[in-house]
Design a protein around this motif. Structure first.
Motif, short mmCIF file in Angstrom:
data_model
loop_
_atom_site.label_atom_id
_atom_site.label_comp_id
_atom_site.label_asym_id
_atom_site.label_seq_id
_atom_site.Cartn_x
_atom_site.Cartn_y
_atom_site.Cartn_z
N PHE A 107 1.21 9.51 -5.58
CA PHE A 107 1.95 10.90 -5.20
C PHE A 107 2.56 11.42 -6.40
O PHE A 107 2.67 12.67 -6.76
N ARG A 108 3.73 10.61 -6.62
CA ARG A 108 4.69 10.99 -7.81
C ARG A 108 3.76 11.31 -9.07
O ARG A 108 4.23 12.49 -9.80
N GLU A 109 2.78 10.54 -9.58
CA GLU A 109 2.19 10.50 -10.54
C GLU A 109 1.36 11.90 -10.55
O GLU A 109 1.21 12.63 -11.47
N THR A 110 0.67 12.28 -9.48
CA THR A 110 0.02 13.21 -9.45
C THR A 110 0.77 14.66 -9.44
O THR A 110 0.21 15.62 -10.12
N LYS A 111 1.64 14.61 -8.91
CA LYS A 111 2.73 15.68 -8.80
C LYS A 111 3.22 15.98 -10.26
O LYS A 111 3.28 17.00 -10.88
N SER A 112 3.44 14.88 -11.17
CA SER A 112 4.10 14.94 -12.65
C SER A 112 2.70 15.62 -13.24
O SER A 112 2.90 16.46 -14.10
N GLU A 113 1.54 15.02 -12.93
CA GLU A 113 0.36 15.68 -13.90
C GLU A 113 -0.16 16.96 -13.43
O GLU A 113 -0.28 17.91 -14.34
N LEU A 114 0.19 17.61 -12.11
CA LEU A 114 0.05 18.81 -11.77
C LEU A 114 1.03 19.88 -12.58
O LEU A 114 0.66 21.12 -12.72
N ILE B 115 0.87 -1.10 0.19
CA ILE B 115 -0.02 0.02 0.02
C ILE B 115 0.85 1.15 0.00
O ILE B 115 0.68 2.26 -0.58
N GLY B 116 1.85 1.20 0.96
CA GLY B 116 3.03 2.45 0.83
C GLY B 116 3.33 2.78 -0.27
O GLY B 116 3.59 3.79 -0.89
N LYS B 117 3.76 1.54 -1.08
CA LYS B 117 4.41 1.77 -2.41
C LYS B 117 3.51 2.23 -3.40
O LYS B 117 3.82 3.19 -4.44
N ARG B 118 2.41 1.68 -3.47
CA ARG B 118 1.34 2.36 -4.53
C ARG B 118 0.73 3.76 -4.03
O ARG B 118 0.57 4.62 -5.05
N LEU B 119 0.68 4.18 -2.82
CA LEU B 119 0.69 5.40 -2.47
C LEU B 119 1.66 6.40 -2.69
O LEU B 119 1.50 7.49 -3.30
#
Length: 80
Positions: free
Chosen positions: A20-27, A12-16
């Motif tokens: 967050f990395r993908e969300t930051k990249s998209e933003l 779960i920690g790795k998925r989370l």
């Protein structure tokens, strides 16, 4: 030979972390509006909300008048 899956919380920690990395990249790809565009769009939205509110209030009053014409003894919750 005996490969185990990582512990549930580790997965779960790795998925989370990946989320967050993908969300930051998209933003970083988002084109944010300028201050002028933001103010203009906000004014448009607020004026449309007021206009639709006025139309709905007018329709409500008209329908209430029609109902009172056809059913003169019907009163609302407030009275009438």
């Amino acid at each position: 030979m005996n490969e185990q899956k990582p512990f549930f919380l580790v997965r779960i920690g790795k998925r989370l972390a990946r989320w967050f990395r993908e969300t930051k990249s998209e933003l970083k790809k988002v084109v944010w509006p300028t201050r002028k565009q933001l103010i203009n769009n906000t004014a448009i939205v607020l004026s449309m909300v007021v206009a639709v509110g006025i139309v709905i209030a007018g329709l409500d009053a008209a329908f209430a008048a029609v109902i009172h014409i056809f059913f003169p003894y019907v009163t609302g919750i407030v009275g009438g």
